[in-house]
Write an enzyme that holds these catalytic residues in place. Structure first.
Site: not given
Length: 812
Positions: A360, A499, A620-621
C-alpha cells in the site's frame, strides 16, 4: 561541468568508512525508472558485511521454494541481475586495486541529485608506494532507458609502467542483500551464455530459473590517454559465469588514463525488440561517448527535476534531505515506466527487502505523481488494472464478489505475502498473517480517485478506472455482514495499518472486528465510487455496469452500507482502533524502554519473551490516525455524520492524544503520518516529527534496514508533507483546487509546481501570502480557493491571497 550552486543538491561523503558502506550503497543508488544500480564500489564483489552491488530491473521477478517451519514455502523476489559494474586495475604485477586494501590519502563520494550522477574521487598509495588518483562518474541514463555508463580516470602521479584494467560482467550473482533471507534459496539465474560479439563487446545471457525471463547484459570499452584515443592490448578473461576482458597499456608518469564502460540491459519482457542480445549490440553500437551520454542524461534529468523540485527557504538540512528524497522517488517513478509493466516497490529498486513487492506504500508516492507526472501515475495504476483477473480470482476463492487485491503483489497479482517470517530477535519462524491487510484495496481506490481529481481524465476512467473502482467496491460490499440486532454492517477478519495486531485475544474469530480505519474508508469509497462512475456518458456507464454486475440493487446496498457501517468508539468519543481494543491491557512503555532502549519493533521483543503484542494497547504505526491523513476534516465530518458517529475537533484532539501515547513508530511511515495530522491540528509537534521522518533512511534510524532498500513511501511522503501538508492543497471532487496553508515557522517560503487539469500552476507560500500563477495554456480558468476565499485563475494569470486570522482574501 559547472560546480553545484549549493551543498543542498549533493549527498556527499568525504571519508571512506567500511561500516557505513552498506547504507551508502543504498542511498547512492542511481536509476531511471526502468532499472537501478546500487552505489557500490566497482572493484568490490558482494560479501556478507560491506559490499553489495545490485542491479534491478522493474518487474523482473522469480520464485524459489524452501522448507521452513515444517512446511514448503514459496517466495517470489525481485531478481538481482548480472552486475555490469566490475572494473579494477593493477600496476605492473601488483595487486588488483580494492579500496579496502590501499592507503587512502583523499576521498570524496558525491551523489549529484539534480543531475542523477554519482561521483567518486580517491587518492591512494598502493603497497609499492605508488601514488594514484582515481576519479569515477557513473550514470543510469534517463535519456536511454536500457543504458548505463561508468567513466574511470586514473592519474599516474609518481610512477610509470604497464597498467592492466580488468572489466567484467558478473552473472554469478545471488539475492543476498537481506540477512534474514540468507537461509533461503537465493540463486535465481541460469547462465546461458558468456560471449563476445563481432564488435568485441562483452555480453552475458541469463534466464530466471522459474519465470523464464531472458536477460542480456552487454558492455563496451574505450580508452584514452591524455584525451587521445589509443590502441590497447585486449585479453579475454571469461569464466563460466562472467564475461571479462583485460585492457593493457603502457603509462607514463603524470599521464591520465580514461576508461569508458558503457553497458546495456535488455530483457525478453521489453517491448519493440526482436531478441535481447541483438538489441544490446545495437544499443552499444549506437551509444555515444560518456561525455555525450552524460549531457543527454543530464538534460532529461533536469527536465524531470524541474517538474518535481520544491524550492524552500528552510534550514539547510531540511532542504538537503528533501532534495535527496525527491531524487530517489524519481529513480523509480519517472516517464520511462510508461510502457513497463511494474508497480511501485515499497523499497524502490534499491535493495531486496520485502522481496521487491508492491504494498500500500504506493499511496504515499502517488500524490507526488498525480500532481506532477500524471502519465507515470497512470502507468502504475495500469499495473493494478492488468492484475484485475487475479484479484477477481482471489475474491472468488474467499467467497467474495468483485476484486480483492493482495497485500503484497509481484509479477502476476497473486498474494505474495510470505506464509512464515523470521523474528531475528528470537530466531523463530512464525506464521505471517499480514495478508489480512485488505485495506490495500482502499489504497488503490484512493489513488484512482485522486488521479481523477487532479487530471479529470475521463478517457482513463472509461478504459481502466471505472471498472477497477467498481470491482473493488463490489469486494467491500460482499465482505460486509449485516447485524440485524444492531442494524449495523460489520467487517471482520481483517487487519488495519497498525500491523502489531493481527488477532484479538478476546475474540474467537480470525483477524480483527471492525477496524475503524477500514470501516470509515469503506463507507467513504462506497459513496465516492458511484459518483465517479456517474460521470461517464450513459452508454459507457452501462457497459461498465453490465460487465461488473453493478446494478441498481447493488447501488442500493452500497448506499445502505455507507450509512450503517459500525465504527467502534470509546466512552469519551475516542475512535477505537478496532472493536475490543479498549479491553486490551495497557503496556509498560517506560519499563521496556529502560530494558531495551529501542522498542520500535515491540512485536519482536515480546515474541522473544513468549508474549504477544496482541494483548496490549500498543501500535506499530498510525492506524486510526490514517483517516486524518487521507481525508480532510470536512470530508471526515461528512462520512461520520452519515454513519451517525459523533465527530468534531474535540474528538479529533482526544483521538490524536490517545494514540500518540500508544504508538512505537516501528514503521518509517508512522512519524510522517503523525506530522501530517499535527499540521492539520495546528500543533507544534508537526515539524519535530517531520524532521525525524526525513532522517529515517539518511541516518538509518532503524539500525540497518536502509541498506536493504530505501523506504520509498516515507521518502515521497516527507516531500508531500512539505508540499500538500503545509499548503493544505486538495483537489476537490467539484474541480476546485483548494489550499489551507499552515506553514511551520521554520519554512519561510515554499514554492512548487502542480499539474492540475491540463495546466501547470506555480504555487508560492510565504509569510501570510500565497501566490498562484498559471502557465499559458489556452484552457478555461480554474477555480482556486484559499481558506474559503475563491477566485478564478485564468490561463497565464495570477491570483494573490492574503491570509489573516484563520481566513484569506483575494488581494491581487
Amino acid at each position: 561541468m559547472q560546480p553545484h550552486e549549493a551543498d543542498e543538491l549533493l549527498l556527499e561523503y568525504t571519508s571512506y568508512d567500511p561500516a557505513e558502506e552498506p547504507l551508502r550503497e543504498a542511498l547512492c543508488t542511481i536509476g531511471n525508472g526502468r532499472f537501478a544500480t546500487r552505489g557500490a564500489a566497482p572493484e568490490c564483489a558482494a560479501d556478507e558485511e560491506v559490499h553489495y552491488p545490485g542491479t534491478y530491473v522493474a518487474g523482473i521477478y522469480n520464485r524459489l521454494t524452501d522448507h521452513k517451519a515444517g512446511r514448503e514455502i514459496e517466495n517470489e523476489s525481485l531478481v538481482n541481475l548480472p552486475n555490469w559494474l566490475p572494473l579494477t586495475f593493477r600496476i605492473e604485477d601488483g595487486p588488483w586495486f580494492s579500496i579496502d586494501e590501499v592507503e587512502i590519502t583523499s576521498f570524496r563520494q558525491a551523489l549529484e541529485v539534480d543531475r542523477g550522477v554519482l561521483v567518486r574521487e580517491v587518492g591512494f598509495v598502493d603497497p609499492e608506494g605508488r601514488h594514484t588518483t582515481l576519479t569515477q562518474r557513473r550514470l543510469v541514463s534517463m535519456a536511454r532507458s536500457e543504458v548505463a555508463a561508468l567513466e574511470t580516470n586514473l592519474r599516474a602521479k609518481d610512477w610509470s609502467g604497464r597498467l592492466t584494467i580488468r572489466s567484467r560482467i558478473d552473472a554469478g550473482v545471488r539475492n543476498r542483500n537481506v540477512a534474514r533471507y540468507r537461509d533461503l534459496a537465493d540463486r535465481h539465474l541460469d547462465v546461458l551464455d558468456v560471449c563476445r560479439d563481432p564488435s568485441g563487446h562483452l555480453a552475458v545471457r541469463v534466464r530466471t530459473n522459474q519465470s523464464r525471463i531472458e536477460v542480456v547484459v552487454g558492455a563496451r570499452h574505450r580508452v584514452w590517454v591524455d584525451d587521445e584515443p589509443v590502441s590497447i592490448e585486449r585479453r579475454a578473461v571469461d569464466t563460466a559465469e562472467a564475461a571479462g576482458e583485460e585492457l593493457v597499456l603502457d603509462v607514463a608518469e603524470g599521464a591520465r588514463v580514461r576508461v569508458e564502460k558503457v553497458a546495456a540491459i535488455v530483457t525478453s519482457r521489453d517491448t519493440a525488440i526482436s531478441e535481447p542480445a541483438l538489441t544490446v549490440r545495437e544499443l552499444l553500437r549506437e551509444a555515444p561517448d560518456f561525455s555525450e551520454l552524460e549531457i543527454e542524461h543530464r538534460d532529461a534529468w533536469i527536465g524531470l527535476w524541474r517538474r518535481f523540485r520544491v524550492d524552500l527557504e528552510a534550514p539547510s538540512r531540511i532542504r538537503k534531505v528533501t532534495n535527496l528524497h525527491l531524487f530517489h522517488v524519481m529513480t523509480v517513478a519517472c516517464p520511462n515506466v510508461f510502457d513497463v509493466d511494474a508497480g511501485i516497490p515499497a523499497r524502490g529498486l534499491h535493495g531486496e527487502a520485502y522481496r521487491g513487492h508492491i504494498f500500500w506504500d504506493e499511496m504515499f508516492v502517488m500524490p507526488l505523481l498525480v500532481s506532477r507526472a500524471p502519465e507515470v501515475a497512470a502507468a502504475f495504476i495500469r499495473y493494478r488494472y492488468r492484475r484485475l483477473p487475479a484479484a477477481r480470482r482471489a475474491a472468488g476463492k474467499h467467497g467474495y464478489r468483485g476484486a480483492m487485491f493482495p497485500w503484497q503483489s509481484g509479477s502476476d497479482g497473486r498474494e505474495e505475502t510470505q506464509e512464515v517470517h523470521l523474528n531475528p530477535k528470537s530466531g523463530h519462524w512464525l506464521p505471517d498473517r499480514s495478508h489480512r491487510q485488505r485495506h490495500v484495496n482502499i489504497a488503490i481506490v484512493y489513488n484512482v480517485i485522486q488521479y481523477l481529481r487532479y487530471t479529470d481524465d475521463l478517457e482513463f476512467l472509461t478504459e481502466f478506472g471505472a471498472e477497477l473502482l467498481v470491482e473493488i467496491g463490489l469486494f467491500w460490499s460482499s465482505i460486509t455482514t449485516y447485524d440485524r440486532l444492531a442494524d449495523r454492517f460489520e467487517i471482520t477478519g481483517v487487519m488495519g495499518p497498525d500491523e502489531f495486531h493481527d488477532d484479538d485475544p478476546n475474540w474467537d474469530g480470525e483477524g480483527l472486528r471492525n477496524n475503524a480505519y477500514t470501516n470509515v474508508m469503506v463507507a467513504w469509497l462506497l459513496d465516492a465510487i458511484p459518483r465517479v462512475v456517474d460521470r461517464l456518458p450513459s452508454h459507457q456507464r452501462q457497459t461498465v455496469e453490465t460487465r461488473t454486475g453493478f446494478d441498481q440493487g447493488e447501488r442500493a446496498r452500497w448506499r445502505e452500507i455507507s450509512h450503517k457501517l459500525y465504527v467502534p468508539t470509546h466512552a469519551d468519543g475516542v475512535i477505537s482502533q478496532f472493536e475490543g481494543y479498549e479491553a486490551l491491557e495497557e503496556f509498560d512503555w517506560l519499563g521496556y524502554e529502560e530494558r531495551y532502549g529501542d522498542i520500535q519493533r515491540l512485536d519482536r521483543i515480546l515474541e522473544s519473551e513468549g508474549d504477544t503484542v496482541n494483548r496490549y494497547k500498543a501500535s506499530k504505526q498510525a492506524d486510526v490516525l490514517m483517516l486524518f491523513y487521507l481525508l480532510s476534516f470536512e470530508e471526515l465530518q461528512t462520512v461520520f455524520d452519515r454513519l451517525g458517529v459523533p465527530f468534531d475537533e474535540e474528538v479529533l484532539d482526544r483521538t490524536i492524544d490517545y494514540y500518540l501515547d500508544r504508538t512505537s513508530h516501528g514503521s518509517t511511515l508512522s512519524q510522517l503520518v503523525h506530522s501530517w495530522v499535527f499540521a492539520r491540528a495546528n500543533r507544534e509537534q508537526s515539524m519535530p516529527l517531520l524532521r525525524k521522518a526525513l532522517e529515517a533512511d539518511v541516518s538509518d534510524v532503524q539500525g540497518g534496514t536502509t541498506q536493504e532498500g530505501i523506504h520509498l513511501g516515507a521518502m515521497a511522503g516527507t516531500v508531500d508533507m512539505i508540499v500538500r501538508g503545509y499548503s493544505g492543497m486538495e483537489a476537490g471532487a467539484d474541480g476546485v483546487l483548494r489550499f489551507k496553508p499552515n506553514v511551520d515557522e521554520e519554512m519561510e517560503r515554499i514554492a512548487f509546481r502542480v499539474y492540475f487539469r491540463r495546466r501547470w500552476i506555480h504555487v508560492e507560500l510565504w509569510d501570510q501570502m500565497m501566490r498562484l500563477t498559471s502557465e499559458v495554456t489556452g484552457k478555461r480558468p480554474v477555480l482556486v480557493e484559499c481558506k474559503g476565499a475563491r477566485a478564478e485563475l485564468p490561463s497565464g494569470g495570477e491570483v494573490l491571497f492574503e491570509r489573516t486570522n484563520g481566513a484569506a482574501a483575494v488581494v491581487g
